[in-house]
Design a protein around this motif. Structure first.
Motif, PDB file in Angstrom:
ATOM      1  N   TRP A 127       0.816  -1.232   0.000  1.00  0.00           N
ATOM      2  CA  TRP A 127       0.000   0.000   0.000  1.00  0.00           C
ATOM      3  C   TRP A 127       0.838   1.266   0.000  1.00  0.00           C
ATOM      4  O   TRP A 127       0.411   2.304   0.496  1.00  0.00           O
ATOM      5  N   TRP A 128       2.069   1.210  -0.549  1.00  0.00           N
ATOM      6  CA  TRP A 128       2.920   2.398  -0.478  1.00  0.00           C
ATOM      7  C   TRP A 128       2.236   3.601  -1.096  1.00  0.00           C
ATOM      8  O   TRP A 128       2.285   4.710  -0.548  1.00  0.00           O
ATOM      9  N   ASP A 129       1.605   3.397  -2.262  1.00  0.00           N
ATOM     10  CA  ASP A 129       1.034   4.565  -2.931  1.00  0.00           C
ATOM     11  C   ASP A 129      -0.255   5.018  -2.259  1.00  0.00           C
ATOM     12  O   ASP A 129      -0.483   6.215  -2.065  1.00  0.00           O
ATOM     13  N   LEU A 160       6.867  15.121   3.700  1.00  0.00           N
ATOM     14  CA  LEU A 160       5.776  14.331   4.276  1.00  0.00           C
ATOM     15  C   LEU A 160       5.959  12.876   3.827  1.00  0.00           C
ATOM     16  O   LEU A 160       6.079  12.596   2.634  1.00  0.00           O
ATOM     17  N   GLY A 161       6.013  11.961   4.783  1.00  0.00           N
ATOM     18  CA  GLY A 161       6.201  10.563   4.423  1.00  0.00           C
ATOM     19  C   GLY A 161       5.724   9.664   5.527  1.00  0.00           C
ATOM     20  O   GLY A 161       4.968  10.085   6.406  1.00  0.00           O
ATOM     21  N   TYR A 162       6.160   8.426   5.495  1.00  0.00           N
ATOM     22  CA  TYR A 162       5.862   7.491   6.577  1.00  0.00           C
ATOM     23  C   TYR A 162       6.885   6.366   6.512  1.00  0.00           C
ATOM     24  O   TYR A 162       7.508   6.140   5.469  1.00  0.00           O
ATOM     25  N   LEU A 163       7.052   5.703   7.639  1.00  0.00           N
ATOM     26  CA  LEU A 163       8.011   4.598   7.704  1.00  0.00           C
ATOM     27  C   LEU A 163       7.240   3.279   7.655  1.00  0.00           C
ATOM     28  O   LEU A 163       6.496   2.980   8.586  1.00  0.00           O
ATOM     29  N   ALA A 193      13.265  13.120  -2.789  1.00  0.00           N
ATOM     30  CA  ALA A 193      12.791  13.294  -1.411  1.00  0.00           C
ATOM     31  C   ALA A 193      13.790  12.683  -0.436  1.00  0.00           C
ATOM     32  O   ALA A 193      13.983  13.184   0.664  1.00  0.00           O
ATOM     33  N   CYS A 194      14.453  11.597  -0.859  1.00  0.00           N
ATOM     34  CA  CYS A 194      15.427  10.943   0.020  1.00  0.00           C
ATOM     35  C   CYS A 194      16.580  11.897   0.302  1.00  0.00           C
ATOM     36  O   CYS A 194      17.029  12.043   1.436  1.00  0.00           O
ATOM     37  N   LEU A 195      17.034  12.553  -0.767  1.00  0.00           N
ATOM     38  CA  LEU A 195      18.144  13.501  -0.635  1.00  0.00           C
ATOM     39  C   LEU A 195      17.726  14.671   0.260  1.00  0.00           C
ATOM     40  O   LEU A 195      18.479  15.103   1.135  1.00  0.00           O
ATOM     41  N   ALA A 196      16.505  15.142   0.057  1.00  0.00           N
ATOM     42  CA  ALA A 196      16.021  16.286   0.838  1.00  0.00           C
ATOM     43  C   ALA A 196      15.950  15.952   2.318  1.00  0.00           C
ATOM     44  O   ALA A 196      16.178  16.804   3.171  1.00  0.00           O
ATOM     45  N   ALA A 197      15.619  14.692   2.626  1.00  0.00           N
ATOM     46  CA  ALA A 197      15.357  14.334   4.015  1.00  0.00           C
ATOM     47  C   ALA A 197      16.603  13.935   4.780  1.00  0.00           C
ATOM     48  O   ALA A 197      16.595  13.939   6.012  1.00  0.00           O
ATOM     49  N   CYS A 247      11.021   8.945   0.941  1.00  0.00           N
ATOM     50  CA  CYS A 247      10.824   8.577  -0.466  1.00  0.00           C
ATOM     51  C   CYS A 247       9.383   8.140  -0.672  1.00  0.00           C
ATOM     52  O   CYS A 247       8.945   7.149  -0.100  1.00  0.00           O
ATOM     53  N   PRO A 248       8.620   8.872  -1.483  1.00  0.00           N
ATOM     54  CA  PRO A 248       7.207   8.499  -1.634  1.00  0.00           C
ATOM     55  C   PRO A 248       7.053   7.180  -2.391  1.00  0.00           C
ATOM     56  O   PRO A 248       6.027   6.530  -2.285  1.00  0.00           O
ATOM     57  N   TYR A 249       8.074   6.818  -3.160  1.00  0.00           N
ATOM     58  CA  TYR A 249       8.023   5.569  -3.926  1.00  0.00           C
ATOM     59  C   TYR A 249       8.570   4.395  -3.117  1.00  0.00           C
ATOM     60  O   TYR A 249       8.592   3.276  -3.577  1.00  0.00           O
TER      61      TYR A 249
END
Lengths: 422, 324, 108
Positions: free
Chosen positions: A74-76, A129-132, A186-190, A222-224
């Protein structure tokens, strides 16, 4: 926070760093209409890069069955839900698709993961904005995506007819995914350690293992969900775009850039990878005879995956033509209708460019078409079809020809009435 | 019981998850210490330092507190186990409490079993839910250790009928869960909305009880003091009808349900059974499955005969039994 | 491969959600696979195998919903157009190849 120009969204957006663009960008097009989820790409990647202890749950390349599948699960749906919470009913596109390299799909009026972070998160973690994902979401990729539950007491055997439900009663398509090597990662930004960087020569996003301290901010951001944590080394890892091959250091090609393992292993011939030229403003520089440029900006059949996240991903997809449009518009943006229309009624040039997919493991820099005679004209399911014996020639980075494809000769099929007649 | 042994990966993951809720200054302090360990290149020393640091913060953040308090509150359980180990569960399905026999644990003189708890690290960050889950799981363990309960690890099974074994195990699990939450509620523990959840599971598992379903559920939830034998008896035969443990005289398979006398079988169906089993007589009875089978076969023959007689089927009906 | 019935509260398990689908979409899906693989030069038997085998869930579901006859028709229609031609790929000689260079010809 600085602002950057996101051509896929047709507007500026906030991003934690100033924009820096590579001279060329690693990019790819996947034609989902052809994918049968054979998982050859998945295994090619796994057997090359993630076969070690601690990497058991890692699949840098994966193929998931939509609409039910996802890796991690359910990542997306989860990140879309978080964006919807941050901006209820506001995740919409406006404006009109432009015939330009900036804003070809209109203007995204909603909130990206960077913008949503600024309004919904506390300052300390406010970059993205993300989640683990939890353990169980990473485990067992593809579980329950395709196959119905087996019969009780019958082990190690698929139910041949799938009579025991649940069974998905809907359309399917297979979404092959790798890291999108985003222009605004997003990974780089975070990353609090600045351990993630984007290479200026090819835009490949790499994670420096010597600098990583396992904060897992990239995994969360990373949203992906293509950055993954490795418990035994306590560092995160991600797809490296098989950079030695892309650099042309594989002896097989004599210095020519070579496609990644997952691309080269694709038996469904759904994949094409390349290095596209980037203009000073971050858009794709006009490069009319580059096949990726043609597919994305001229034929407009290939679309970015979830452009609304705002990372400007460099993976593009030819959307599956049978899937309900609202679902596809959410996944690929408003360009879907035009993309499917172009794909279903292909121009002579598009038909020729589609012949370049997977004919070689070299990266195609440029193509040429030598027009030939028409060999067939007819219709198929109400659509007019014309076939030409065009020769398509692919050239590599060095300018040397890699291969050419042409039509052997028409095969004339006798009608049943004359079968076996002499 | 000696100290609880925590698996290092449970400790580490729960600390990393808890770090996200720490005040910024604490989080920075944790990271300063942790980041330094990456400079240690010798793998064994590095591993030890990581484990030591995580354990230190695990204690400091009191992540073990609820689990330790809840276990310590179960004195009766503690006296009967040699120790307790906590391991990482990777899904809810894996999470639970179990006993590892002394022989399995390589014990020397102490023959008491080990208590093994499998938890998802994130669960340690939700004290209320963890306490509720633990009191339920520890009641299972308490039953398993109680001689009066008479727990046996293996349920009776039939080599001829593995499906029956699965069914009995599912019913056993549901009954046991119902009785545990019922006893917790009776003891005044807060079990939240569990009664409704258990009632739903019970209804799904014991549909055969029909109208008696609510009454039987209430009995198990509100009154029954279960034993292994009592749970097993109901799981094996929920209807409470007398069970003939023998085999069906027709199909020779063991049957959990009582034999049906052949009363009510029509003469042609009886004749059809006899045609296949010449020694069989109506008074021997037959199991429900056989009864269904022969009635269905007879109906097929009757249909085939009808089609044949109507000239729509060329092949004659395959059975000489007269049609009613 | 799971062996038990789904448990609705287990995140590892499928949450079956009915999604809109229609016969028209199924036909389109079936047609898309047939056309794509006909273009790739697959034979009739190879394409039909995609539909008949349960491993390819999308194609197989179309086969089960529409039936063998309709799938055969879809495949034959696609082959009637795309099966007329065979594409060949001619690889350029490798860098530093001996003289005269070898052009490698292969079916697509």
């Amino acid at each position: 926070m600085p602002t950057v120009r996101n051509w896929q969204l047709g507007r500026e957006m906030s991003y934690p760093y100033d924009a820096r663009f590579p001279s060329r960008q690693f990019a790819f097009v996947f034609n989902i209409n052809r994918c049968i989820a054979c998982q050859s790409c998945t295994m090619a990647c796994k057997s090359t890069w993630t076969f070690n202890k601690g990497q058991e749950h890692m699949w840098w390349a994966n193929v998931e069955t939509k609409p039910y599948g996802g890796y991690p699960q359910w990542w997306d749906a989860r990140i879309l839900a978080r964006l919807e919470e941050a901006n209820p009913a506001g995740q919409v596109w406006g404006g009109a698709p432009a015939d330009a390299r900036f804003g070809p799909y209109g203007v995204f009026e909603g909130t990206t993961i960077f913008e949503a972070a600024a309004t919904t998160l506390t300052p300390d973690s406010a970059r993205v904005l993300g989640y683990l994902p939890a353990d169980d979401e990473w485990n067992a990729p593809n579980i329950y995506e395709d196959n119905p539950v087996g019969k009780r007491g019958v082990r190690n055997q698929l139910d041949p007819t799938g009579e025991q439900l649940p069974e998905h009663k809907t359309w399917f398509f297979y979404l092959a995914r790798i890291c999108n090597h985003c222009s605004y990662p997003a990974c780089l930004a975070a990353c609090p350690r600045k351990a993630i960087y984007k290479r200026p020569e090819d835009g490949i996003v790499l994670l420096d293992q010597a600098e990583c301290r396992g904060y897992r901010k990239c995994v969360e951001a990373c949203p992906y969900k293509k950055s993954m944590y490795r418990g035994n080394t306590r560092t995160s890892e991600k797809c490296i775009a098989c950079f030695p091959r892309v650099e042309g250091t594989d002896p097989e090609t004599g210095g020519e850039p070579m496609e990644t393992r997952c691309m080269a292993a694709c038996i469904g011939q759904i994949r094409m990878q390349g290095l596209v030229q980037i203009a000073a403003d971050g858009t794709w520089a006009e490069d009319r005879q580059n096949p990726l440029y043609y597919l994305v900006h001229v034929a407009k059949v290939a679309l970015p995956l979830y452009p609304q996240f705002g990372t400007q991903p460099n993976g593009y997809y030819i959307p599956p033509r049978w899937v309900p449009r609202p679902y596809l518009r959410q996944m690929f943006g408003p360009g879907v209708d035009q993309a499917i229309d172009s794909y279903v009624n292909p121009s002579r040039e598009l038909l020729a460019v589609l012949q370049l997919f997977r004919r070689s493991n070299r990266i195609i820099d440029r193509y040429e078409i030598q027009e030939g005679p028409k060999v067939y004209e007819g219709s198929l399911r109400g659509r007019k079809v014309e076939l030409f014996n065009d020769t398509v020639i692919a050239f590599g980075r060095s300018g040397r020809e890699i291969f050419r494809t042409t039509i052997e000769e028409p095969i004339h099929v006798r009608t049943n009435a004359h079968a076996n007649s002499i | 019981m000696s100290e609880i042994v925590w698996a290092p990966d449970v400790v580490e993951e729960s600390v990393l998850l808890a770090e996200r809720r720490l005040p910024p200054a604490d989080a920075r302090a944790f990271r300063r210490q942790r980041d330094r360990i990456y400079r240690e290149l010798e793998p064994d020393r590095r591993e030890v330092r990581f484990q030591t640091l995580h354990l230190e913060w695990f204690r400091r953040l009191r992540l073990a507190a609820i689990l330790e308090q809840t276990i310590e509150a179960h004195g009766a359980v503690l006296q009967r186990v040699r120790g307790c180990a906590v391991a990482r569960a990777r899904s809810n399905r894996e999470a639970g409490a179990d006993l590892v026999d002394a022989s399995q644990a390589g014990s020397d003189t102490d023959r008491r079993p080990m208590l093994l708890l499998q938890v998802m690290p994130a669960a340690l960050l939700d004290p209320a839910a963890l306490a509720g889950w633990l009191q339920h799981e520890l009641m299972h363990v308490s039953d398993m250790l109680d001689p009066a309960f008479g727990y046996q690890r293996t349920l009776p099974s039939s080599p001829d009928d593995p499906v029956a074994g699965n069914i009995v195990r599912d019913r056993y699990r549901v009954l046991w869960d119902v009785s545990i939450d019922g006893r917790l509620a009776r003891a005044g523990r807060d079990i939240g909305a569990k009664r409704a959840v258990r009632a739903f599971e019970f209804a799904a598992t014991f549909r055969m009880l029909g109208d008696r379903l609510p009454e039987v559920f209430d009995d198990w939830f509100d009154r029954v003091q279960p034993t292994h034998g009592r749970i097993l008896a109901v799981a094996g035969n929920p209807g409470g009808r007398p069970v003939d443990a023998g085999r069906c005289p027709v199909c020779r398979l063991p049957t959990g349900a009582p034999f049906d006398s052949a009363a009510g079988l029509t003469a042609p169906v009886e004749a059809l059974v006899r045609a296949n089993h010449p020694g069989w007589r109506a008074e021997h009875g037959l199991c429900l499955q056989c009864r269904d089978l022969y009635e269905a076969r007879h109906a097929d023959f009757a249909r085939a005969r009808g089609l044949h007689d109507a000239g729509r089927l060329e092949v004659a009906a395959p059975h000489p039994i007269p049609i009613e | 491969m799971p062996y038990a019935d789904p448990e609705s509260d287990d995140p590892q398990e499928l949450v079956g959600v009915e999604l809109p689908g229609s016969e028209a979409q199924t036909r389109e899906m079936a047609a898309a696979f047939a056309e794509e693989f006909a273009q790739l030069g697959y034979t009739r038997a190879q394409i039909l195998a995609l539909y008949r085998r349960a491993e390819y869930a999308g194609a197989h579901r179309a086969w089960r919903l529409l039936g063998e006859d309709q799938i055969v028709r879809v495949v034959d229609e696609s082959l009637a157009v795309w099966g007329r031609i065979r594409r060949v790929v001619i690889d350029a000689p490798a860098c530093g190849a001996p003289d005269p260079p070898t052009w490698v010809r292969r079916r697509s």
